[in-house]
Design a protein around this motif. Structure first.
Motif, PDB file in Angstrom:
ATOM      1  N   GLN A  89      -5.527  -0.054  -2.681  1.00  0.00           N
ATOM      2  CA  GLN A  89      -4.156   0.143  -2.047  1.00  0.00           C
ATOM      3  C   GLN A  89      -3.215   0.216  -2.842  1.00  0.00           C
ATOM      4  OE1 GLN A  89      -5.091  -2.582   1.134  1.00  0.00           O
ATOM      5  NE2 GLN A  89      -5.374  -1.172   2.617  1.00  0.00           N
ATOM      6  N   THR A  90      -3.063  -0.838  -3.627  1.00  0.00           N
ATOM      7  CA  THR A  90      -1.879  -0.772  -4.580  1.00  0.00           C
ATOM      8  C   THR A  90      -1.688   0.163  -5.641  1.00  0.00           C
ATOM      9  OG1 THR A  90      -1.819  -3.174  -4.385  1.00  0.00           O
ATOM     10  CG2 THR A  90      -0.720  -2.358  -6.307  1.00  0.00           C
ATOM     11  N   ALA A  91      -2.940   0.701  -6.054  1.00  0.00           N
ATOM     12  CA  ALA A  91      -2.911   1.837  -7.144  1.00  0.00           C
ATOM     13  C   ALA A  91      -2.567   3.007  -6.381  1.00  0.00           C
ATOM     14  CB  ALA A  91      -4.417   1.886  -7.697  1.00  0.00           C
ATOM     15  N   VAL A  92      -2.973   3.178  -5.207  1.00  0.00           N
ATOM     16  CA  VAL A  92      -2.807   4.530  -4.266  1.00  0.00           C
ATOM     17  C   VAL A  92      -1.391   4.506  -3.982  1.00  0.00           C
ATOM     18  CG1 VAL A  92      -3.246   5.705  -2.247  1.00  0.00           C
ATOM     19  CG2 VAL A  92      -5.145   4.821  -3.549  1.00  0.00           C
ATOM     20  N   ARG A  93      -0.762   3.356  -3.568  1.00  0.00           N
ATOM     21  CA  ARG A  93       0.555   3.258  -3.038  1.00  0.00           C
ATOM     22  C   ARG A  93       1.472   3.478  -4.377  1.00  0.00           C
ATOM     23  NH1 ARG A  93       3.925  -0.327  -4.021  1.00  0.00           N
ATOM     24  NH2 ARG A  93       2.334  -2.204  -3.908  1.00  0.00           N
ATOM     25  N   GLU A  94       1.222   2.930  -5.458  1.00  0.00           N
ATOM     26  CA  GLU A  94       2.102   3.084  -6.517  1.00  0.00           C
ATOM     27  C   GLU A  94       2.156   4.496  -7.297  1.00  0.00           C
ATOM     28  OE1 GLU A  94       4.469   1.330  -7.993  1.00  0.00           O
ATOM     29  OE2 GLU A  94       4.346  -0.383  -6.861  1.00  0.00           O
ATOM     30  N   VAL A  95       1.002   5.142  -7.344  1.00  0.00           N
ATOM     31  CA  VAL A  95       0.905   6.346  -7.730  1.00  0.00           C
ATOM     32  C   VAL A  95       1.681   7.403  -6.675  1.00  0.00           C
ATOM     33  CG1 VAL A  95      -0.730   8.330  -8.092  1.00  0.00           C
ATOM     34  CG2 VAL A  95      -1.358   6.210  -8.765  1.00  0.00           C
ATOM     35  N   GLU A  96       1.462   7.191  -5.627  1.00  0.00           N
ATOM     36  CA  GLU A  96       2.324   8.051  -4.639  1.00  0.00           C
ATOM     37  C   GLU A  96       3.802   7.584  -4.787  1.00  0.00           C
ATOM     38  OE1 GLU A  96       1.565   9.590  -0.182  1.00  0.00           O
ATOM     39  OE2 GLU A  96       0.874   7.430  -0.419  1.00  0.00           O
ATOM     40  N   GLU A  97       4.114   6.456  -4.977  1.00  0.00           N
ATOM     41  CA  GLU A  97       5.735   6.232  -4.977  1.00  0.00           C
ATOM     42  C   GLU A  97       6.099   6.821  -6.478  1.00  0.00           C
ATOM     43  OE1 GLU A  97       6.061   2.206  -4.671  1.00  0.00           O
ATOM     44  OE2 GLU A  97       5.849   1.861  -2.655  1.00  0.00           O
ATOM     45  N   GLU A  98       5.426   6.734  -7.255  1.00  0.00           N
ATOM     46  CA  GLU A  98       6.100   7.157  -8.609  1.00  0.00           C
ATOM     47  C   GLU A  98       5.925   8.726  -9.034  1.00  0.00           C
ATOM     48  OE1 GLU A  98       4.497   4.747 -11.588  1.00  0.00           O
ATOM     49  OE2 GLU A  98       5.529   2.841 -10.955  1.00  0.00           O
ATOM     50  N   VAL A  99       4.813   9.436  -8.758  1.00  0.00           N
ATOM     51  CA  VAL A  99       4.622  10.560  -9.046  1.00  0.00           C
ATOM     52  C   VAL A  99       4.379  11.467  -7.884  1.00  0.00           C
ATOM     53  CG1 VAL A  99       3.798  10.422 -11.370  1.00  0.00           C
ATOM     54  CG2 VAL A  99       2.092  10.301  -9.606  1.00  0.00           C
ATOM     55  N   GLY A 100       4.349  11.004  -6.444  1.00  0.00           N
ATOM     56  CA  GLY A 100       4.428  12.131  -5.267  1.00  0.00           C
ATOM     57  C   GLY A 100       3.111  12.614  -5.133  1.00  0.00           C
ATOM     58  N   VAL A 101       2.002  12.127  -5.662  1.00  0.00           N
ATOM     59  CA  VAL A 101       0.664  12.547  -5.262  1.00  0.00           C
ATOM     60  C   VAL A 101      -0.162  11.244  -4.604  1.00  0.00           C
ATOM     61  CG1 VAL A 101       0.563  14.319  -6.847  1.00  0.00           C
ATOM     62  CG2 VAL A 101      -0.581  12.060  -7.203  1.00  0.00           C
ATOM     63  N   ARG A 102      -1.153  11.664  -3.489  1.00  0.00           N
ATOM     64  CA  ARG A 102      -1.834  10.648  -3.191  1.00  0.00           C
ATOM     65  C   ARG A 102      -3.316  10.767  -3.650  1.00  0.00           C
ATOM     66  NH1 ARG A 102      -1.564   6.947   0.586  1.00  0.00           N
ATOM     67  NH2 ARG A 102      -3.241   6.038   1.745  1.00  0.00           N
ATOM     68  N   PRO A 103      -3.738   9.638  -4.561  1.00  0.00           N
ATOM     69  CA  PRO A 103      -5.025   9.932  -5.193  1.00  0.00           C
ATOM     70  C   PRO A 103      -6.197   9.826  -4.040  1.00  0.00           C
ATOM     71  CG  PRO A 103      -3.771   8.355  -6.435  1.00  0.00           C
ATOM     72  CD  PRO A 103      -3.148   8.653  -4.998  1.00  0.00           C
ATOM     73  N   THR A 104      -7.349  10.458  -4.256  1.00  0.00           N
ATOM     74  CA  THR A 104      -8.456  10.626  -2.969  1.00  0.00           C
ATOM     75  C   THR A 104      -9.754  10.461  -3.769  1.00  0.00           C
ATOM     76  OG1 THR A 104      -8.431  12.774  -3.135  1.00  0.00           O
ATOM     77  CG2 THR A 104      -6.964  11.661  -1.352  1.00  0.00           C
ATOM     78  N   GLY A 105      -9.793  10.773  -4.882  1.00  0.00           N
ATOM     79  CA  GLY A 105     -11.303  10.876  -5.598  1.00  0.00           C
ATOM     80  C   GLY A 105     -11.515   9.807  -6.659  1.00  0.00           C
ATOM     81  N   LEU A 106     -11.812   8.673  -6.187  1.00  0.00           N
ATOM     82  CA  LEU A 106     -12.237   7.638  -6.936  1.00  0.00           C
ATOM     83  C   LEU A 106     -13.236   7.656  -7.740  1.00  0.00           C
ATOM     84  CD1 LEU A 106     -11.010   4.686  -7.825  1.00  0.00           C
ATOM     85  CD2 LEU A 106     -12.433   3.882  -5.928  1.00  0.00           C
ATOM     86  N   VAL A 107     -13.270   7.861  -9.156  1.00  0.00           N
ATOM     87  CA  VAL A 107     -14.293   7.962 -10.104  1.00  0.00           C
ATOM     88  C   VAL A 107     -14.767   6.682 -10.502  1.00  0.00           C
ATOM     89  CG1 VAL A 107     -14.839   8.607 -12.422  1.00  0.00           C
ATOM     90  CG2 VAL A 107     -13.279  10.050 -11.187  1.00  0.00           C
ATOM     91  N   GLY A 108     -14.003   5.453 -10.753  1.00  0.00           N
ATOM     92  CA  GLY A 108     -14.587   4.322 -11.007  1.00  0.00           C
ATOM     93  C   GLY A 108     -13.200   3.460 -11.117  1.00  0.00           C
ATOM     94  N   VAL A 109     -13.590   2.183 -11.736  1.00  0.00           N
ATOM     95  CA  VAL A 109     -12.542   1.007 -11.691  1.00  0.00           C
ATOM     96  C   VAL A 109     -12.963   0.415 -13.263  1.00  0.00           C
ATOM     97  CG1 VAL A 109     -11.430  -0.912 -10.818  1.00  0.00           C
ATOM     98  CG2 VAL A 109     -12.353   0.443  -9.379  1.00  0.00           C
ATOM     99  N   MET A 110     -12.003   0.299 -13.905  1.00  0.00           N
ATOM    100  CA  MET A 110     -11.873  -0.022 -15.271  1.00  0.00           C
ATOM    101  C   MET A 110     -11.593  -1.598 -15.143  1.00  0.00           C
ATOM    102  SD  MET A 110      -9.743   2.758 -17.473  1.00  0.00           S
ATOM    103  CE  MET A 110     -10.646   2.070 -19.093  1.00  0.00           C
ATOM    104  N   ALA A 111     -12.202  -2.630 -16.508  1.00  0.00           N
ATOM    105  CA  ALA A 111     -12.015  -3.905 -16.440  1.00  0.00           C
ATOM    106  C   ALA A 111     -10.363  -4.405 -16.421  1.00  0.00           C
ATOM    107  CB  ALA A 111     -12.826  -4.436 -17.378  1.00  0.00           C
ATOM    108  N   PRO A 112     -10.189  -5.448 -15.913  1.00  0.00           N
ATOM    109  CA  PRO A 112      -8.655  -5.798 -15.927  1.00  0.00           C
ATOM    110  C   PRO A 112      -8.113  -6.144 -17.470  1.00  0.00           C
ATOM    111  CG  PRO A 112      -9.923  -6.937 -14.256  1.00  0.00           C
ATOM    112  CD  PRO A 112     -11.009  -6.145 -14.981  1.00  0.00           C
ATOM    113  N   GLN A 113      -6.998  -5.848 -17.755  1.00  0.00           N
ATOM    114  CA  GLN A 113      -6.539  -6.069 -18.990  1.00  0.00           C
ATOM    115  C   GLN A 113      -5.012  -6.426 -18.876  1.00  0.00           C
ATOM    116  OE1 GLN A 113      -7.281  -2.847 -22.021  1.00  0.00           O
ATOM    117  NE2 GLN A 113      -8.392  -1.871 -20.588  1.00  0.00           N
ATOM    118  N   SER A 114      -4.567  -7.100 -19.986  1.00  0.00           N
ATOM    119  CA  SER A 114      -3.412  -7.723 -19.934  1.00  0.00           C
ATOM    120  C   SER A 114      -2.312  -6.944 -21.405  1.00  0.00           C
ATOM    121  CB  SER A 114      -3.449  -9.079 -20.200  1.00  0.00           C
ATOM    122  OG  SER A 114      -4.112  -9.665 -19.000  1.00  0.00           O
ATOM    123  N   PRO A 115      -1.211  -6.602 -21.104  1.00  0.00           N
ATOM    124  CA  PRO A 115      -0.355  -6.333 -21.972  1.00  0.00           C
ATOM    125  C   PRO A 115      -0.200  -7.721 -22.931  1.00  0.00           C
ATOM    126  CG  PRO A 115       0.857  -6.036 -19.991  1.00  0.00           C
ATOM    127  CD  PRO A 115      -0.477  -6.836 -19.381  1.00  0.00           C
TER     128      PRO A 115
END
Length: 141
Positions: free
Chosen positions: A42-68
């Motif tokens: 939900q966070t990923a979908v909301r943030e993409v929509e807030e930042e670039v105006g599209v709502r992601p719908t086709g989830l291909v996969g989830v990558m392992a968590p990483q840190s800066p």
């Protein structure tokens, strides 16, 4: 974080410059902070929509968590999508520019003592480079 793939291209953004933001003006994927009550998708979908105006719908996969490297306590979970609703329209409060970048545009180079991709005038380094490199290496991009 939302990674959007489209027929051999990937959507990257250049963040707005802000005082106090350690990633100010950097090239990145759309994404942002988790809010209480959301799951990470939900966070990923909301943030993409807030930042670039599209709502992601086709989830291909989830990558392992990483840190800066400059924020090892921060965990970033990339969600990869290949479909969305709407047209890309950067939110000017958060995104200075959004571009679709083709795999062929990426040149891996050393930049300031680190490996990076260069795509035109954009230098893609740090966590964004590592995520993009993983997508290239596994053949997803």
């Amino acid at each position: 974080m939302g990674v959007l793939l489209d027929r051999g291209r990937i959507l990257l953004i250049r963040r707005v410059s802000r005082e106090g933001d350690p990633w100010s003006g950097q090239v990145a994927f759309p994404g942002g902070r988790w809010r209480e009550g959301e799951d990470l998708l939900q966070t990923a979908v909301r943030e993409v929509e807030e930042e670039v105006g599209v709502r992601p719908t086709g989830l291909v996969g989830v990558m392992a968590p990483q840190s800066p490297k400059n924020a090892p306590w921060l965990k970033v979970v990339p969600f990869v999508f290949d479909r969305w609703e709407g047209e890309v329209r950067p939110n000017p409060r958060e995104v200075a520019e959004a571009r679709w970048v083709a795999r062929e545009e990426l040149a891996e180079e050393e930049w300031m003592g680190r490996y990076a991709y260069v795509a035109g005038s954009w230098v893609i380094w740090g966590l964004t480079f590592r995520i993009l490199k993983a997508l290239v290496d596994c053949g997803l991009f």
